[in-house]
Design a protein around this motif. Structure first.
Motif, PDB file in Angstrom:
ATOM      1  N   PHE A 120     -31.271 -98.099  19.239  1.00  0.00           N
ATOM      2  CA  PHE A 120     -30.101 -98.696  18.398  1.00  0.00           C
ATOM      3  C   PHE A 120     -29.867-100.309  18.457  1.00  0.00           C
ATOM      4  N   ASN A 124     -30.332-102.867  15.277  1.00  0.00           N
ATOM      5  CA  ASN A 124     -29.201-103.606  14.888  1.00  0.00           C
ATOM      6  C   ASN A 124     -29.615-105.136  14.959  1.00  0.00           C
ATOM      7  N   MET A 162     -35.434 -92.200  16.749  1.00  0.00           N
ATOM      8  CA  MET A 162     -34.171 -92.395  15.839  1.00  0.00           C
ATOM      9  C   MET A 162     -34.336 -91.543  14.699  1.00  0.00           C
ATOM     10  N   PHE A 167     -30.967 -91.015  12.811  1.00  0.00           N
ATOM     11  CA  PHE A 167     -30.142 -91.910  13.012  1.00  0.00           C
ATOM     12  C   PHE A 167     -30.825 -93.203  12.274  1.00  0.00           C
ATOM     13  N   ILE A 179     -31.369 -98.305  10.155  1.00  0.00           N
ATOM     14  CA  ILE A 179     -30.552 -97.524  10.549  1.00  0.00           C
ATOM     15  C   ILE A 179     -29.538 -96.979   9.549  1.00  0.00           C
ATOM     16  N   GLY A 183     -26.398 -92.848  12.024  1.00  0.00           N
ATOM     17  CA  GLY A 183     -26.838 -93.796  12.996  1.00  0.00           C
ATOM     18  C   GLY A 183     -25.702 -94.515  13.348  1.00  0.00           C
ATOM     19  N   GLU A 184     -25.170 -95.266  12.447  1.00  0.00           N
ATOM     20  CA  GLU A 184     -23.870 -96.504  12.854  1.00  0.00           C
ATOM     21  C   GLU A 184     -23.030 -95.672  13.207  1.00  0.00           C
ATOM     22  N   TYR A 187     -23.753 -94.663  16.958  1.00  0.00           N
ATOM     23  CA  TYR A 187     -23.442 -96.015  17.703  1.00  0.00           C
ATOM     24  C   TYR A 187     -22.146 -96.349  18.220  1.00  0.00           C
TER      25      TYR A 187
END
Length: 235
Positions: A120, A124, A162, A167, A179, A183-184, A187
């Motif tokens: 993650f 990001n 991921m 994700f 992402i 996934g967000e 997170y």
């Protein structure tokens, strides 16, 4: 297990999906469905059996096969199979299978461990993450590889994890990751938490499923109920 033992695509994935209905088949019926050679289908089915994804449906090894619980987990993720990441695919399948809750079957079980947390962070950092670029520049990694014990080249496997979970997506079908909305959401759910219950996390993620995903999930759960009725079945 080495990537040289990877699945043959798309044949092995199609076999898994056929057996993921919970019905039993032999190489002849699978060959007819896929319009392939029966002997070759027998070879592929035995390979999937060796991985623990399929098993003999009856004790006398009559050549009739059915899917296992482990195979149903793999079947949920067939659309995210990448041959170069076979080892990680199989490892994650086994992890999901080994951590199933006692009172229900979750082929889509999701979790966030140390590797996913690093994933993650990496996702990001920028819109599209290319593992080779991060590995070329250790300073660009989202963690200290010496302190954390992860070698830089492992970032590709971390990002594939991921992708396996949904994700992240692979951009252009290559080793580049972005992402996803899912996934967000995850997170946001796990940020600041030291521990996240995998069952609760999975339930949150299911709220984002498309109609096709929900239908697929229902099929796998029905298949699991079918194979669990048979006392000879093993996971």
């Amino acid at each position: 297990m080495s990537n040289r033992n990877a699945l043959t695509t798309p044949t092995d994935l199609k076999i898994l999906n056929i057996l993921a209905t919970g019905r039993r088949h032999n190489p002849r019926t699978i060959a007819a469905k896929l319009d392939r050679d029966q002997d070759y289908m027998g070879t592929r089915i035995r390979f999937l059996r060796d991985l623990g994804y399929l098993k003999y449906a009856v004790i006398d090894k009559s050549g009739i096969f059915e899917i296992t619980q482990r195979g149903l987990v793999a079947a949920w993720h067939t659309d995210r199979y990448v041959r170069n990441h076979h080892d990680t695919f199989h490892e994650l399948t086994l992890t999901s299978w080994n951590h199933q809750p006692d009172n229900e079957f979750l082929p889509d079980l999701a979790w966030v461990s140390t590797e996913e947390k690093y994933g993650f962070i990496a996702l990001n950092e920028q819109d599209v993450v290319v593992p080779s670029e991060l590995a070329d520049d250790p300073q660009g990694l989202p963690y200290d590889p010496e302190e954390q014990g992860f070698r830089p080249e492992f970032i590709g496997n971390i990002l594939y994890r991921m992708y396996w979970h949904g994700f992240a997506d692979r951009v252009g079908g290559i080793e580049a990751y972005r992402i996803t909305d899912r996934g967000e959401l995850v997170y946001e759910l796990v940020t600041g938490q030291s521990d996240t219950d995998s069952v609760e996390l999975t339930e949150h993620i299911r709220d984002t499923y498309s109609d096709d995903e929900n239908q697929r999930l229902e099929q796998l759960i029905r298949a699991h109920e079918t194979i669990e009725i048979d006392p000879q079945h093993g996971g």
